[in-house]
Write an enzyme that holds these catalytic residues in place. Structure first.
Site, PDB file in Angstrom:
ATOM      1  N   ASN A 210      35.559  36.937  41.108  1.00 23.12           N
ATOM      2  CA  ASN A 210      34.280  36.710  41.211  1.00 23.12           C
ATOM      3  C   ASN A 210      33.399  37.558  40.662  1.00 23.12           C
ATOM      4  OD1 ASN A 210      33.446  38.702  43.331  1.00 23.12           O
ATOM      5  ND2 ASN A 210      34.757  37.499  44.608  1.00 23.12           N
ATOM      6  N   ASP A 279      38.358  34.065  49.415  1.00 21.23           N
ATOM      7  CA  ASP A 279      38.658  33.269  50.599  1.00 21.23           C
ATOM      8  C   ASP A 279      40.042  32.545  50.451  1.00 21.23           C
ATOM      9  OD1 ASP A 279      36.234  33.824  51.886  1.00 21.23           O
ATOM     10  OD2 ASP A 279      35.151  32.411  50.838  1.00 21.23           O
ATOM     11  N   LYS A 289      53.829  34.605  32.286  1.00 20.80           N
ATOM     12  CA  LYS A 289      52.614  34.020  31.941  1.00 20.80           C
ATOM     13  C   LYS A 289      52.791  32.491  31.793  1.00 20.80           C
ATOM     14  CE  LYS A 289      49.530  33.782  27.924  1.00 20.80           C
ATOM     15  NZ  LYS A 289      49.192  34.013  26.576  1.00 20.80           N
ATOM     16  N   ILE A 307      39.028  39.524  56.649  1.00 19.99           N
ATOM     17  CA  ILE A 307      39.122  40.944  57.051  1.00 19.99           C
ATOM     18  C   ILE A 307      38.258  41.332  58.266  1.00 19.99           C
ATOM     19  CG2 ILE A 307      39.148  43.467  56.492  1.00 19.99           C
ATOM     20  CD1 ILE A 307      39.915  42.202  53.436  1.00 19.99           C
ATOM     21  N   PHE A 323      28.206  41.029  55.507  1.00 21.70           N
ATOM     22  CA  PHE A 323      27.357  40.692  54.227  1.00 21.70           C
ATOM     23  C   PHE A 323      27.372  39.433  54.142  1.00 21.70           C
ATOM     24  CE2 PHE A 323      24.996  43.634  51.684  1.00 21.70           C
ATOM     25  CZ  PHE A 323      25.055  44.828  52.425  1.00 21.70           C
TER      26      PHE A 323
HETATM   27  N1  CTP Z   1      35.009  38.874  54.482  1.00 18.58           N
HETATM   28  C1  CTP Z   1      35.923  39.435  54.613  1.00 18.58           C
HETATM   29  N2  CTP Z   1      36.969  38.975  54.237  1.00 18.58           N
HETATM   30  C2  CTP Z   1      37.122  37.659  53.705  1.00 18.58           C
HETATM   31  C3  CTP Z   1      36.178  37.155  53.601  1.00 18.58           C
HETATM   32  C4  CTP Z   1      34.780  37.561  53.966  1.00 18.58           C
HETATM   33  O1  CTP Z   1      36.098  40.484  55.088  1.00 18.58           O
HETATM   34  N3  CTP Z   1      38.475  37.267  53.518  1.00 18.58           N
HETATM   35  C5  CTP Z   1      33.720  39.506  54.750  1.00 18.58           C
HETATM   36  C6  CTP Z   1      32.799  39.742  53.562  1.00 18.58           C
HETATM   37  O2  CTP Z   1      32.947  41.232  53.126  1.00 18.58           O
HETATM   38  C7  CTP Z   1      31.251  39.612  54.237  1.00 18.58           C
HETATM   39  C8  CTP Z   1      31.369  38.700  55.133  1.00 18.58           C
HETATM   40  O3  CTP Z   1      32.876  38.315  55.516  1.00 18.58           O
HETATM   41  O4  CTP Z   1      31.189  40.744  54.820  1.00 18.58           O
HETATM   42  C9  CTP Z   1      30.868  37.480  54.594  1.00 18.58           C
HETATM   43  O5  CTP Z   1      31.737  36.651  53.514  1.00 18.58           O
HETATM   44  P1  CTP Z   1      31.416  35.398  52.905  1.00 18.58           P
HETATM   45  O6  CTP Z   1      32.307  35.190  51.826  1.00 18.58           O
HETATM   46  O7  CTP Z   1      29.940  35.211  52.615  1.00 18.58           O
HETATM   47  O8  CTP Z   1      31.716  34.501  54.176  1.00 18.58           O
HETATM   48  P2  CTP Z   1      32.705  33.378  54.556  1.00 18.58           P
HETATM   49  O9  CTP Z   1      32.943  33.785  55.908  1.00 18.58           O
HETATM   50  O10 CTP Z   1      33.896  33.475  53.595  1.00 18.58           O
HETATM   51  O11 CTP Z   1      31.992  32.336  54.478  1.00 18.58           O
HETATM   52  P3  CTP Z   1      31.600  31.164  53.278  1.00 18.58           P
HETATM   53  O12 CTP Z   1      32.391  31.736  52.152  1.00 18.58           O
HETATM   54  O13 CTP Z   1      31.969  29.848  53.622  1.00 18.58           O
HETATM   55  O14 CTP Z   1      30.248  31.358  53.017  1.00 18.58           O
END
Ligand code: CTP
Length: 397
Positions: A210, A279, A289, A307, A323
């Protein structure tokens, strides 16, 4: 933005080729709002002119013990009287020797003796001069006297040799100098944080990632270090310089990040999840490849472990900060995320205005409600966030 911290610095420059870097360091310090008075040795003026330093500092430059512009006839005492900090950069081998022995035969060395504020020196010299037992003895003596030694670095030298003795770069020096002024609101606290994106492998050369640059996470790591914390940063692949004084673990995938966090968790008081963790990750990454053909390609994705939620749901968790980068309905989604992940504090912003940019506008959500931080560079927002974390953390204990 108004900074409540007063920063009055006496900036000494001694004679050495690295004196040309003093101009850049001065610009960084004044640019950050510090009030800087410059004192140069006679030798320093052979390398860079007082006019340059005067223009950059906006104040008269002093070089002479007998200069009566201070008015009292006591320049050797008056110039440093109101200073919060003295910095000598570059500090030559000769100047370190003088300091170590308390010699005071020019304005700068006299001011270094007649001061009641801390002193930082940034040594700069040829590799052999730095390694010489006499210099090493002097540096050890100065450390024992409480002088803070910044650098030096290793690398190519003006004399054509390569080795230890280069003055640290102005950006690294200004970071350490300005960091010294920060209130130590997290003194001795152990803070673990994640930053940057993760990279989930599809095949030997491709992956899913990302746009996160890691800027915000790295800014928080610096701000926490400046607040006195012992910082461990678990970082995804980014193009950010490792902040001096921060322990770093580089990782690639969400799974690597989880393992690195778990390894460091036992020694952590505060956990901050800033990383934009993927995610989903490809279920069957290919060793080789993938070759293209005319068919539509589907990649099966499996969810990764959250996490932050994982850390926050443990028995006796560290103080957890999350965050959230949302693209719409910021307040509603952020507060829901905070509650779902069971976090005392969550910092949220709009993804469109924060990912990959220099500035951001954070909104903090905690048990007391919603707090909007002013729009500012990420470094400044990080400082404000760290102060907020420190308040809640100390109240929670
Ligand atoms: N986070 C994490 N591990 C993951 C996904 C997210 O530790 N696998 C943590 C990020 O570092 C951040 C927080 O969760 O502090 C929110 O991440 P975000 O991607 O905005 O939230 P999600 O729970 O994944 O929700 P969504 O993508 O549905 O908005």
């Amino acid at each position: 933005m108004n900074d409540p911290v007063q920063r009055r610095i006496v900036f000494g420059v001694t004679g050495g080729i690295a004196a040309f870097k003093a101009a850049e360091l001065l610009r960084l310090l004044t640019g950050a709002g510090a009030t800087v008075g410059v004192v140069m040795t006679e030798a320093a003026t052979r390398f860079i002119t007082p006019v340059t330093m005067q223009a950059l500092s906006g104040h008269p430059v002093f070089t002479d013990l007998w200069d009566d512009r201070v008015g009292s006839g006591m320049a050797h005492i008056d110039i440093s009287r109101d200073a919060d900090l003295m910095v000598v950069a570059p500090a030559s081998a000769d100047f370190l020797a003088k300091l170590a022995h308390g010699s005071a035969d020019d304005l700068l060395s006299t001011l270094c003796l007649a001061r009641d504020c801390p002193l930082m020196v940034a040594p700069a010299m040829n590799r052999q001069m730095w390694e010489h037992p006499a210099t090493q003895r002097n540096v050890a003596r100065l450390r024992a006297d409480g002088v803070i030694i910044l650098g030096p670095d290793s690398g190519a030298q003006a004399c054509g040799e390569t080795g230890m003795g280069r003055m640290s770069e102005p950006a690294a020096l200004s970071e350490q100098i300005l960091g010294w002024f920060e209130p130590k609101v997290l003194d001795g606290v152990r803070l673990l944080l994640t930053a940057g994106p993760t990279f989930e492998r599809i095949d030997a050369v491709r992956g899913i990632t990302n746009l996160s640059s890691g800027r915000m996470g790295y800014a928080i790591a610096r701000a926490a270090r400046d607040a006195g914390a012992h910082v461990t940063l678990v970082s995804g692949p980014v193009a950010q310089a490792v902040p001096p004084g921060v322990a770093i673990e580089n990782v690639v995938s969400a799974q690597d990040m989880l393992i690195a966090v778990e390894r460091n968790l036992a020694d952590c008081d505060i956990f901050v999840g800033v990383a934009a963790v993927a995610d989903y990750t490809p279920l069957h990454p290919q060793e080789q490849k993938l070759k293209k053909d005319a068919r539509i390609l589907g990649i099966e994705l499996a969810p990764t472990v959250d996490i932050l939620a994982n850390v926050a749901s443990r028995a006796n968790p560290p103080f957890c900060v999350g965050f959230a980068a949302e693209s719409e309905r910021l307040d509603e989604f952020a507060e829901a995320k905070r509650r779902r992940k069971n976090l005392p504090l969550l910092a949220a912003n709009l993804a469109q205005t924060s990912i990959g940019t220099e500035t951001s506008e954070l909104v903090l959500f905690d048990d007391h409600g919603r707090h909007v931080l002013p729009h500012a560079p990420k470094s400044e927002q990080a400082r404000l966030l760290v102060r907020h974390i420190a308040q809640l953390y100390s109240a929670s204990r």
